[in-house]
Design an enzyme around this catalytic site. Structure first.
Site, short mmCIF file in Angstrom:
data_model
loop_
_atom_site.label_atom_id
_atom_site.label_comp_id
_atom_site.label_asym_id
_atom_site.label_seq_id
_atom_site.Cartn_x
_atom_site.Cartn_y
_atom_site.Cartn_z
N ASP A 190 -1.87 0.81 6.29
CA ASP A 190 -1.11 0.22 5.19
C ASP A 190 -0.44 1.37 4.44
OD1 ASP A 190 -0.33 -0.66 2.64
OD2 ASP A 190 -1.72 -2.34 2.74
N LYS A 214 7.90 -0.89 -3.96
CA LYS A 214 7.29 0.20 -4.73
C LYS A 214 8.25 1.40 -4.72
CE LYS A 214 2.77 -1.84 -4.27
NZ LYS A 214 1.57 -2.03 -3.46
N ARG A 357 -3.05 4.50 -14.87
CA ARG A 357 -2.41 4.91 -13.62
C ARG A 357 -0.95 5.28 -13.88
NH1 ARG A 357 -1.60 1.14 -8.31
NH2 ARG A 357 -0.25 0.05 -9.78
C1 LIG Z 1 1.11 -3.31 -3.25
C2 LIG Z 1 0.17 -3.50 -2.13
C3 LIG Z 1 0.12 -4.70 -1.43
C4 LIG Z 1 0.99 -5.85 -1.83
O1 LIG Z 1 0.90 -6.95 -0.97
P1 LIG Z 1 1.93 -8.14 -1.16
O2 LIG Z 1 1.60 -9.11 -0.12
O3 LIG Z 1 3.31 -7.57 -1.02
O4 LIG Z 1 1.75 -8.70 -2.54
C5 LIG Z 1 -0.76 -4.78 -0.36
N1 LIG Z 1 -1.56 -3.74 -0.01
C6 LIG Z 1 -1.52 -2.57 -0.68
C7 LIG Z 1 -2.40 -1.44 -0.25
C8 LIG Z 1 -0.68 -2.42 -1.77
O5 LIG Z 1 -0.66 -1.28 -2.44
#
Ligand SMILES: *Cc1c(COP(=O)(O)O)cnc(C)c1O
Length: 398
Positions: A190, A214, A357
């Site tokens: 991820d 982001k 943060r």
């Molecule tokens: C921001 C984030 C998400 C967001 O998931 P969405 O399905 O787009 O809401 C998922 N995993 C991580 C590690 C994140 O930082």
């Protein structure tokens, strides 16, 4: 210790300084939340206007062909690929990160049918771990194991984040990938908190996912991306077998037949207006030297940590190489501290139970911004400005 004039000099000499004008930032704001929702690129409004008025307004349904809407998930995937060390035909854009996690972990599990363990990280962003729990329930008979147990030898798949959303701690992607694969498991990364903040290399991973709203500044709700290593293109299955992943969507056949290559991981109709905003952001990213982004990111986070000193307990790794582009501190009254800070123009966020943060997007955050943010934070703490009771009221989104 650096003074403000020295920070201004660093900004003047910054090789990335031209990019600041690419973004719209309100006067008087130091925006340290680019790790949650990236700032608005200046060119986005015109690109979205074009998608609405020129493409939708004039072409109507013809936009699917004439404006390239139909192929956008793949064309934008190809444009995003270099940011994660991938090649053309390996990345598809669409849906949300949560959905892409479901697709990647399900496909990986099916590639290791003899194994019934999915390794996940209970400290990961909750949706990752929630999606694994839901998938394990759907598949039936699967164990969800926490990565802290450190055992991969019977695992089908391991899902981890490159950068921890809370602490900013960064994993060593090549060595973890190697360990997981040597144990016979598939690796899903991820990249939500690393893409756009540093050079990323997924070329050894089996699958990777990430969001574009982001650091990439694709806009609120911008679609996610899914990378599938080409070695799996023939065998990996998309369990979300929607018509856009079909070999011939417009044949309208009764039985699902997967497309060749990465297109089989498309699901349904693309989010055309969101993709237009993402396209504008990628116009910027295509010109960005990522090595300079990483160097500046490490300098900014180190400066912030130095300036805050021992006024707060650091939750991030002290070593810049072991951090993403964010800094977190512990404070038992973190929520009102952050509200008081935001009221003074310095925007960070609060993550339960006690984390302040701060994200540093190197394209639009400068050294003087960091200086001002740190001094404002120190003032809020010294004078206990956060004790005003209006700062204690919780908003729905922290
Ligand atoms: C921001 C984030 C998400 C967001 O998931 P969405 O399905 O787009 O809401 C998922 N995993 C991580 C590690 C994140 O930082």
């Amino acid at each position: 210790m650096l003074d403000r004039d020295r920070c201004l000099a660093l900004d003047a000499a910054d090789p990335l300084r031209e990019f600041r004008d690419e973004f719209v930032l309100p006067e008087g704001t130091v925006y340290l939340v680019g790790n949650s929702l990236g700032a608005l690129p200046r060119r986005t409004a015109e690109r979205v206007r074009r998608a609405v008025e020129d493409e939708w307004g004039r072409e109507l349904v013809g936009g699917w062909n004439a404006a390239g809407w139909y192929t956008q998930p793949l064309t934008l995937g190809d444009r995003l690929a270099p940011l994660i060390g991938a090649g053309p035909g390996q990345v598809v854009v669409g849906n949300s990160t949560s959905i892409a996690i479901h697709q990647a972990v399900a496909a990986a599990s099916r590639l290791r049918p003899e194994r019934r363990v999915i390794v996940s990280d209970v400290r990961n962003f909750p949706t990752d771990h929630y999606m694994v729990q839901g998938l394990a329930g759907l598949l039936g008979g699967y164990e969800v194991r926490d990565v802290a147990e450190g055992r991969f030898d019977d695992a089908a798949v391991v899902l981890l984040a490159e950068v921890d959303y809370r602490t900013g701690a960064r994993q060593d992607v090549p060595s973890v990938t190697e360990r997981v694969q040597a144990a016979g498991a598939l690796m899903v990364w991820d990249l939500c908190h690393s893409v756009g903040a540093m050079e990323v290399d997924v070329s050894r991973a089996d699958f990777a996912v990430g969001c574009t709203y982001k650091y990439l500044s694709g806009g609120p709700g911008a679609p996610a991306f899914l990378y599938v290593n080409p070695r799996h293109h023939a065998a990996a299955e998309n369990v979300l077998s929607g018509w856009h992943g079909h070999a011939e969507p417009f044949a309208f056949e009764p039985v699902y037949r997967p497309a060749e290559g990465i297109r089989r991981f498309a699901v349904g109709t693309p989010h055309v207006l969101s993709l237009a905003a993402l396209e504008a952001a990628l116009d910027v990213w295509e010109r960005v030297p990522m090595d300079l982004v990483r160097a500046k990111s490490m300098a900014l986070t180190s400066l912030f940590i130095d300036l805050v000193g021992d006024a707060l307990k650091l939750a991030a790794p002290a070593d810049a190489a072991a951090r993403g582009s964010q800094v977190s501190f512990h404070h038992p009254d973190g929520y009102p501290v952050m509200r008081a800070l935001i009221e003074r123009g310095v925007h960070g966020d609060f993550r339960a139970p006690d984390l302040l943060r701060f994200g540093f997007a190197p394209l639009y955050i400068g050294y003087a911004d960091v200086y001002d943010a740190a001094l404002t934070l120190l003032e809020v703490l010294d004078k206990e400005l956060w004790r005003d009771e209006r700062h204690a009221r919780r908003l729905a989104v922290t």
